[in-house]
Design an enzyme around this catalytic site. Structure first.
Site, mmCIF file in Angstrom:
data_model
loop_
_atom_site.group_PDB
_atom_site.id
_atom_site.type_symbol
_atom_site.label_atom_id
_atom_site.label_comp_id
_atom_site.label_asym_id
_atom_site.label_seq_id
_atom_site.Cartn_x
_atom_site.Cartn_y
_atom_site.Cartn_z
ATOM 1 N N CYS A 1 -3.553 0.963 -0.088
ATOM 2 C CA CYS A 1 -2.603 0.538 -1.121
ATOM 3 C C CYS A 1 -3.243 -0.463 -2.076
ATOM 4 C CB CYS A 1 -1.384 -0.083 -0.433
ATOM 5 S SG CYS A 1 -0.218 -0.865 -1.554
ATOM 6 N N GLU B 1 5.406 -5.150 -11.585
ATOM 7 C CA GLU B 1 5.751 -3.893 -12.243
ATOM 8 C C GLU B 1 6.933 -3.224 -11.557
ATOM 9 O OE1 GLU B 1 1.566 -2.330 -14.030
ATOM 10 O OE2 GLU B 1 1.681 -2.387 -11.863
ATOM 11 N N CYS C 1 12.358 1.701 -9.117
ATOM 12 C CA CYS C 1 11.559 1.198 -7.993
ATOM 13 C C CYS C 1 11.154 -0.237 -8.337
ATOM 14 C CB CYS C 1 10.341 2.116 -7.858
ATOM 15 S SG CYS C 1 9.145 1.562 -6.659
ATOM 16 N N CYS D 1 0.912 -8.476 -2.219
ATOM 17 C CA CYS D 1 1.380 -8.216 -0.855
ATOM 18 C C CYS D 1 0.312 -8.666 0.129
ATOM 19 C CB CYS D 1 1.663 -6.724 -0.664
ATOM 20 S SG CYS D 1 2.375 -6.369 0.957
ATOM 21 N N CYS E 1 3.387 5.429 -6.011
ATOM 22 C CA CYS E 1 3.379 4.577 -4.814
ATOM 23 C C CYS E 1 1.999 4.016 -4.543
ATOM 24 C CB CYS E 1 3.775 5.387 -3.594
ATOM 25 S SG CYS E 1 5.445 5.934 -3.665
ATOM 26 N N CYS F 1 -2.408 -3.145 3.844
ATOM 27 C CA CYS F 1 -2.605 -1.731 4.192
ATOM 28 C C CYS F 1 -3.831 -1.226 3.435
ATOM 29 C CB CYS F 1 -1.375 -0.916 3.806
ATOM 30 S SG CYS F 1 0.110 -1.516 4.607
HETATM 31 N N1 SAH Z 1 5.774 -2.666 1.283
HETATM 32 C C1 SAH Z 1 6.731 -1.658 1.451
HETATM 33 C C2 SAH Z 1 7.242 -1.091 0.136
HETATM 34 C C3 SAH Z 1 6.222 -0.896 -0.949
HETATM 35 S S1 SAH Z 1 4.994 0.325 -0.640
HETATM 36 C C4 SAH Z 1 6.203 -0.547 2.345
HETATM 37 O O1 SAH Z 1 5.018 -0.540 2.631
HETATM 38 O O2 SAH Z 1 7.012 0.279 2.756
HETATM 39 C C5 SAH Z 1 5.932 1.813 -0.938
HETATM 40 C C6 SAH Z 1 5.369 3.062 -0.313
HETATM 41 O O3 SAH Z 1 4.117 3.410 -0.923
HETATM 42 C C7 SAH Z 1 5.060 2.941 1.173
HETATM 43 O O4 SAH Z 1 5.662 4.004 1.873
HETATM 44 C C8 SAH Z 1 3.557 3.067 1.259
HETATM 45 O O5 SAH Z 1 3.149 3.635 2.476
HETATM 46 C C9 SAH Z 1 3.262 3.934 0.052
HETATM 47 N N2 SAH Z 1 1.886 3.850 -0.441
HETATM 48 C C10 SAH Z 1 1.113 2.753 -0.538
HETATM 49 N N3 SAH Z 1 -0.085 3.072 -1.069
HETATM 50 C C11 SAH Z 1 -0.071 4.397 -1.328
HETATM 51 C C12 SAH Z 1 -0.999 5.306 -1.913
HETATM 52 N N4 SAH Z 1 -2.183 4.906 -2.345
HETATM 53 N N5 SAH Z 1 -0.628 6.602 -2.009
HETATM 54 C C13 SAH Z 1 0.588 7.023 -1.608
HETATM 55 N N6 SAH Z 1 1.515 6.206 -1.087
HETATM 56 C C14 SAH Z 1 1.190 4.904 -0.935
HETATM 57 FE FE1 SF4 Z 2 2.177 -4.072 1.122
HETATM 58 FE FE2 SF4 Z 2 1.200 -1.846 0.060
HETATM 59 FE FE3 SF4 Z 2 1.344 -2.107 2.707
HETATM 60 FE FE4 SF4 Z 2 3.604 -1.796 1.291
HETATM 61 S S1 SF4 Z 2 1.957 -0.303 1.508
HETATM 62 S S2 SF4 Z 2 3.208 -3.293 2.933
HETATM 63 S S3 SF4 Z 2 3.033 -2.915 -0.587
HETATM 64 S S4 SF4 Z 2 0.072 -3.352 1.337
#
Ligand code: SAH
Ligand code: SF4
Length: 378
Positions: free
Chosen positions: A139, A110, A125, A132, A358, A136
């Site tokens: 996420c 997406e 974006c 991934c 995000c 995390c």
């Molecule tokens: N993998 C990369 C880019 C994709 S994630 C990274 O982690 O930077 C993009 C952003 O979304 C990151 O800053 C991450 O911390 C944030 N993010 C992930 N899950 C989220 C959530 N549930 N609520 C708010 N931000 C989130």
């Molecule tokens: Fe991967 Fe989500 Fe962590 Fe970004 S925030 S590195 S997309 S698991």
């Protein structure tokens, strides 16, 4: 609002599609070499690049200034590459669009196209991996696991589709910013990500300014160094998300492999975009990372780093065990940082109502059931 358009199918026969060069992932120089080797004038390669990238055409038949025999040869021996099928899956109340892209193996990713508040310019974006592996805990993409890397042509094509869609709706729309903040960890797929930046900043193609491109990373140290050395001119964003090694390990296990101190050290020692500050993204989670003491820990941690801080209130999704903080604690957190003279912004996530904010990009439901692969195996 539904299906956009499909790539023109390559003709059957000849060599298998998989072995054919994928043109949308190639530079003008590579395309020149390709057509020259096939016996055509090298400058045709440059024209081909312009058709694919500047004009965004999807079939060889539309490339009117290319001679018929070259078009026939391209049809027979190459593939445009890119995304197999695209649709705008939803439109948000704030004007954002979410695109669902099907890749040539049926996997889905997406992208989200967002206007600034007065629609002066638009930001896309993009995804850089299918899923991934970084895992995390907050996420959705991480929750669903890793499927595969995206190729350069697939990364680039998200931009070509989104730009085309936007310009169809409003021919004067200013498609300006690109952020690698969709699905995936761009710096675990650094080669294709760097290549895509080079193609998208090419003045004969989409011609984006590198200063308007941001690569966001969870802190993959070797990838950060590689990105710096590639000198693309793109900006760096680091998803910090916690103020101490221990707190960060709990929500971002990757921190055990690449400690917080090492990540900050790379930011300190390696140049990224010239005269542009690094952005630290920080997801505020209620009772976990949004407390006053967390803000007070962040202040000395970032001292001396030319940076800005982007606070992202946690976007809830089913399966994620965290809560979004109330506005009062968001304000309090921001104020502590501002009083310590940091530049702070709060990302009131776009596209929240369409699950495009995000950390909410999940691709397709079917992908959820697949086994996860940890980052150690990449
Ligand atoms: N993998 C990369 C880019 C994709 S994630 C990274 O982690 O930077 C993009 C952003 O979304 C990151 O800053 C991450 O911390 C944030 N993010 C992930 N899950 C989220 C959530 N549930 N609520 C708010 N931000 C989130
Ligand atoms: Fe991967 Fe989500 Fe962590 Fe970004 S925030 S590195 S997309 S698991």
């Amino acid at each position: 609002m539904q299906v956009e358009e499909r790539n023109a199918p390559a003709r059957s026969g000849g060599s298998g599609l998989a072995e054919r060069p994928r043109l949308r992932g190639m530079s003008p120089e590579q395309l020149e070499g390709l057509v020259r080797a096939a016996g055509f004038d090298a400058y045709r390669g440059r024209q081909l690049f312009q058709w694919l990238h500047r004009r965004g055409v999807r079939s060889f038949g539309e490339m009117r200034n290319l001679p018929g025999p070259l078009r026939a040869w391209l049809e027979e021996n190459t593939s445009p590459g890119g995304i197999a099928r695209a649709e705008v899956s939803s439109e948000s109340a704030d004007g954002s669009f979410k695109f669902l892209f099907e890749l040539d193996d049926g996997r889905k990713v997406e992208s989200v196209l967002m206007p600034d508040p007065v629609r002066e310019y638009w930001t896309l974006c993009v995804s850089s991996q299918v899923g991934c592996a970084v895992d995390c805990k907050f996420c959705v993409t991480g929750l669903n696991g890793f499927f595969r890397q995206m190729r350069t042509d697939e990364i680039v094509d998200q931009v070509l589709y989104a730009r085309h869609y936007l310009h169809q709706r409003d021919s004067r729309a200013n498609f300006r910013n690109l952020v690698y903040m969709g699905m995936g960890e761009p710096l675990l797929n650094t080669g294709p990500v760097v290549e895509s930046i080079r193609l998208l900043t090419n003045t004969e193609g989409v011609d984006l300014s590198p200063r308007r491109i941001t690569v966001s990373t969870s802190g993959i140290v070797p990838g950060m160094i590689e990105l710096s050395r590639a000198r693309t001119g793109a900006c760096l964003a680091v998803s910090l998300n916690a103020p101490t090694q221990e707190q960060r390990e709990a929500i971002m296990p990757i921190t055990r492999k690449y400690p917080l101190a090492d990540v900050l050290d790379v930011v300190r020692r390696y140049p990224f975009a010239r005269n542009k500050r690094v952005t630290f993204e920080y997801v505020l989670m209620k009772g976990l990372t949004d407390r006053e003491e967390d803000a007070h820990r962040l202040v000395p941690l970032l001292r001396g780093l030319p940076c800005k801080v982007n606070l992202i209130p946690f976007n809830p999704s089913p399966g994620l065990p965290y809560e979004r903080p109330d506005e009062e604690s968001i304000d309090r957190f921001a104020t502590i940082l501002m009083e310590a003279h940091y530049t702070v912004s709060v990302r009131w996530s776009k596209a929240l109502d369409l699950g495009g904010a995000c950390g909410q990009l999940a691709g397709q439901k079917g992908q959820r059931t697949r086994a996860r692969q940890s980052f150690d195996k990449l």
